[in-house]
Design a protein around this motif. Structure first.
Motif, PDB file in Angstrom:
ATOM      1  N   TYR A   1     -10.100  -2.980  32.214  1.00 15.63           N
ATOM      2  CA  TYR A   1     -10.193  -2.995  33.667  1.00 15.63           C
ATOM      3  C   TYR A   1      -8.859  -2.531  34.253  1.00 15.63           C
ATOM      4  CZ  TYR A   1     -14.431  -5.666  32.865  1.00 15.63           C
ATOM      5  OH  TYR A   1     -15.669  -6.051  32.436  1.00 15.63           O
ATOM      6  N   ILE A   2      -8.885  -2.079  35.482  1.00 16.90           N
ATOM      7  CA  ILE A   2      -7.687  -1.525  36.108  1.00 16.90           C
ATOM      8  C   ILE A   2      -6.530  -2.513  36.080  1.00 16.90           C
ATOM      9  CG2 ILE A   2      -6.686  -0.687  38.267  1.00 16.90           C
ATOM     10  CD1 ILE A   2      -9.440   0.442  38.980  1.00 16.90           C
ATOM     11  N   ARG A   3      -6.760  -3.731  36.516  1.00 22.54           N
ATOM     12  CA  ARG A   3      -5.670  -4.713  36.560  1.00 22.54           C
ATOM     13  C   ARG A   3      -5.190  -5.072  35.158  1.00 22.54           C
ATOM     14  NH1 ARG A   3      -4.766  -6.507  41.565  1.00 22.54           N
ATOM     15  NH2 ARG A   3      -6.394  -6.158  43.132  1.00 22.54           N
ATOM     16  N   GLN A   4      -6.093  -5.056  34.218  1.00 25.20           N
ATOM     17  CA  GLN A   4      -5.731  -5.325  32.825  1.00 25.20           C
ATOM     18  C   GLN A   4      -4.807  -4.226  32.305  1.00 25.20           C
ATOM     19  OE1 GLN A   4      -9.117  -5.284  30.261  1.00 25.20           O
ATOM     20  NE2 GLN A   4      -7.963  -5.872  28.424  1.00 25.20           N
ATOM     21  N   VAL A   5      -5.135  -2.982  32.601  1.00 27.19           N
ATOM     22  CA  VAL A   5      -4.305  -1.855  32.183  1.00 27.19           C
ATOM     23  C   VAL A   5      -2.928  -1.947  32.828  1.00 27.19           C
ATOM     24  CG1 VAL A   5      -4.004   0.653  32.356  1.00 27.19           C
ATOM     25  CG2 VAL A   5      -6.237  -0.303  31.743  1.00 27.19           C
ATOM     26  N   ALA A   6      -2.909  -2.241  34.124  1.00 25.24           N
ATOM     27  CA  ALA A   6      -1.640  -2.345  34.850  1.00 25.24           C
ATOM     28  C   ALA A   6      -0.771  -3.456  34.271  1.00 25.24           C
ATOM     29  CB  ALA A   6      -1.905  -2.594  36.331  1.00 25.24           C
ATOM     30  N   ARG A   7      -1.387  -4.583  33.967  1.00 26.80           N
ATOM     31  CA  ARG A   7      -0.632  -5.724  33.425  1.00 26.80           C
ATOM     32  C   ARG A   7      -0.123  -5.433  32.024  1.00 26.80           C
ATOM     33  NH1 ARG A   7      -4.511  -9.032  33.276  1.00 26.80           N
ATOM     34  NH2 ARG A   7      -4.946  -8.790  31.053  1.00 26.80           N
ATOM     35  N   ASP A   8      -0.989  -4.954  31.157  1.00 31.80           N
ATOM     36  CA  ASP A   8      -0.618  -4.728  29.763  1.00 31.80           C
ATOM     37  C   ASP A   8       0.423  -3.625  29.593  1.00 31.80           C
ATOM     38  OD1 ASP A   8      -2.416  -6.690  29.180  1.00 31.80           O
ATOM     39  OD2 ASP A   8      -3.937  -5.359  28.305  1.00 31.80           O
TER      40      ASP A   8
ATOM     41  N   ASP B   1       2.519  -2.616  32.109  1.00 29.93           N
ATOM     42  CA  ASP B   1       3.592  -2.802  33.092  1.00 29.93           C
ATOM     43  C   ASP B   1       3.613  -1.649  34.098  1.00 29.93           C
ATOM     44  OD1 ASP B   1       5.731  -4.082  34.309  1.00 29.93           O
ATOM     45  OD2 ASP B   1       7.244  -3.096  33.056  1.00 29.93           O
ATOM     46  N   LEU B   2       2.451  -1.415  34.707  1.00 31.07           N
ATOM     47  CA  LEU B   2       2.319  -0.361  35.703  1.00 31.07           C
ATOM     48  C   LEU B   2       1.881  -0.950  37.041  1.00 31.07           C
ATOM     49  CD1 LEU B   2       0.260   2.233  33.595  1.00 31.07           C
ATOM     50  CD2 LEU B   2       2.733   2.264  34.000  1.00 31.07           C
ATOM     51  N   GLN B   3       2.137  -0.234  38.116  1.00 26.17           N
ATOM     52  CA  GLN B   3       1.608  -0.620  39.409  1.00 26.17           C
ATOM     53  C   GLN B   3       0.094  -0.400  39.394  1.00 26.17           C
ATOM     54  OE1 GLN B   3       3.286  -1.976  41.989  1.00 26.17           O
ATOM     55  NE2 GLN B   3       5.150  -1.970  40.729  1.00 26.17           N
ATOM     56  N   VAL B   4      -0.643  -1.283  40.053  1.00 27.18           N
ATOM     57  CA  VAL B   4      -2.105  -1.186  40.055  1.00 27.18           C
ATOM     58  C   VAL B   4      -2.564   0.160  40.599  1.00 27.18           C
ATOM     59  CG1 VAL B   4      -4.244  -2.122  41.013  1.00 27.18           C
ATOM     60  CG2 VAL B   4      -2.459  -3.678  40.198  1.00 27.18           C
ATOM     61  N   ASN B   5      -1.959   0.601  41.693  1.00 29.28           N
ATOM     62  CA  ASN B   5      -2.364   1.875  42.295  1.00 29.28           C
ATOM     63  C   ASN B   5      -2.081   3.049  41.354  1.00 29.28           C
ATOM     64  OD1 ASN B   5      -3.324   0.713  44.632  1.00 29.28           O
ATOM     65  ND2 ASN B   5      -1.403   0.952  45.751  1.00 29.28           N
ATOM     66  N   SER B   6      -0.966   2.966  40.651  1.00 30.38           N
ATOM     67  CA  SER B   6      -0.612   4.017  39.695  1.00 30.38           C
ATOM     68  C   SER B   6      -1.611   4.051  38.545  1.00 30.38           C
ATOM     69  CB  SER B   6       0.804   3.788  39.152  1.00 30.38           C
ATOM     70  OG  SER B   6       1.128   4.755  38.179  1.00 30.38           O
TER      71      SER B   6
ATOM     72  N   ARG C   1       4.918   9.261  32.918  1.00 34.71           N
ATOM     73  CA  ARG C   1       5.054   8.225  31.892  1.00 34.71           C
ATOM     74  C   ARG C   1       3.841   7.307  31.888  1.00 34.71           C
ATOM     75  NH1 ARG C   1       9.558   6.673  29.275  1.00 34.71           N
ATOM     76  NH2 ARG C   1      10.822   7.904  30.704  1.00 34.71           N
ATOM     77  N   ALA C   2       3.312   7.031  33.077  1.00 34.60           N
ATOM     78  CA  ALA C   2       2.139   6.163  33.177  1.00 34.60           C
ATOM     79  C   ALA C   2       0.949   6.780  32.451  1.00 34.60           C
ATOM     80  CB  ALA C   2       1.795   5.921  34.649  1.00 34.60           C
ATOM     81  N   ARG C   3       0.780   8.083  32.603  1.00 33.87           N
ATOM     82  CA  ARG C   3      -0.341   8.754  31.950  1.00 33.87           C
ATOM     83  C   ARG C   3      -0.208   8.712  30.430  1.00 33.87           C
ATOM     84  NH1 ARG C   3      -1.780  14.394  34.391  1.00 33.87           N
ATOM     85  NH2 ARG C   3      -1.977  12.983  36.160  1.00 33.87           N
ATOM     86  N   VAL C   4       1.016   8.870  29.940  1.00 35.96           N
ATOM     87  CA  VAL C   4       1.247   8.810  28.498  1.00 35.96           C
ATOM     88  C   VAL C   4       0.892   7.419  27.962  1.00 35.96           C
ATOM     89  CG1 VAL C   4       3.003   8.876  26.682  1.00 35.96           C
ATOM     90  CG2 VAL C   4       3.013  10.598  28.484  1.00 35.96           C
TER      91      VAL C   4
END
Length: 202
Positions: free
Chosen positions: A27-34, A36-41, A9-12
């Motif tokens: 940026y990684i943290r921006q993607v995770a925040r926007d 709703d994903l774990q940073v590592n994921s 689901r994260a990849r989609v």
């Protein structure tokens, strides 16, 4: 369906973000925040897509057009952006857009709830046709404001704006009879007919 096809689901979510916003950098943290994903994921999926060839990376310090204040803040942080000349870029974008509608039954049901659609055709984004003037054609007795709300929900899922045209059946019939070029280009080129009570597909 998309999760099964793309692996997670994260990849989609990440694919939709980059494919529908190809000119943006994230940026990684921006993607995770926007999303709703774990940073590592998020980091793992971004790197996978980079290895696949769909994403490019860089740093603000390498971009002469970036504002100086951003360079100081982000100069050590890597950003990701879509590689628009990736060989399957357009095909993947069309696939995601198409699947979002065809496997989202509530979109069709919601259109039927706000009126009496006689014809619903997907074009443009959904069939990888950048020259099309519209992404969605709806024919029938439907209030534009109510239809717009239904489309806004789909736009939210896709993460981008859609161009749509609403016609009454009488307008559609007239424009089809006179071989209106706008309508001709939609009906005679690649399209996906979702609802057809007029006989377009016959």
């Amino acid at each position: 369906m998309l999760t099964g096809l793309f692996g997670s689901r994260a990849r989609v979510k990440i694919l939709k973000l980059f494919l529908f916003h190809p000119d943006q950098r994230y940026y990684i943290r921006q993607v995770a925040r926007d999303l709703d994903l774990q940073v590592n994921s998020a980091r793992r999926e971004l790197e996978n897509l980079k290895e696949f060839g769909l994403l490019l990376t860089g740093k603000e310090e390498d971009d002469p057009s970036a504002p100086q204040k951003n360079k100081k803040k982000n100069q050590q942080e890597k950003y990701y952006r879509a590689k628009k000349d990736f060989v399957l870029f357009q095909e993947l974008r069309a696939l995601l857009a198409k699947a979002q509608v065809l496997y989202k039954k509530d979109f069709i049901e919601n259109i039927q709830k706000v009126g009496s659609p006689k014809l619903v055709v997907l074009s443009g984004l959904f069939v990888n046709n950048n020259k099309s003037e519209v992404d969605l054609l709806v024919v029938g007795k439907i209030e534009r404001k109510k239809l717009k709300k239904v489309i806004e929900k789909l736009e939210k899922d896709l993460g981008r704006e859609l161009n749509f045209t609403l016609m009454s059946y009488s307008e559609f019939k007239y424009r089809r009879d006179i071989t209106d070029i706008f309508l001709f280009n939609i009906l005679e080129h690649e399209k996906i007919v979702v609802i057809d009570k007029i006989g377009v597909t016959e």
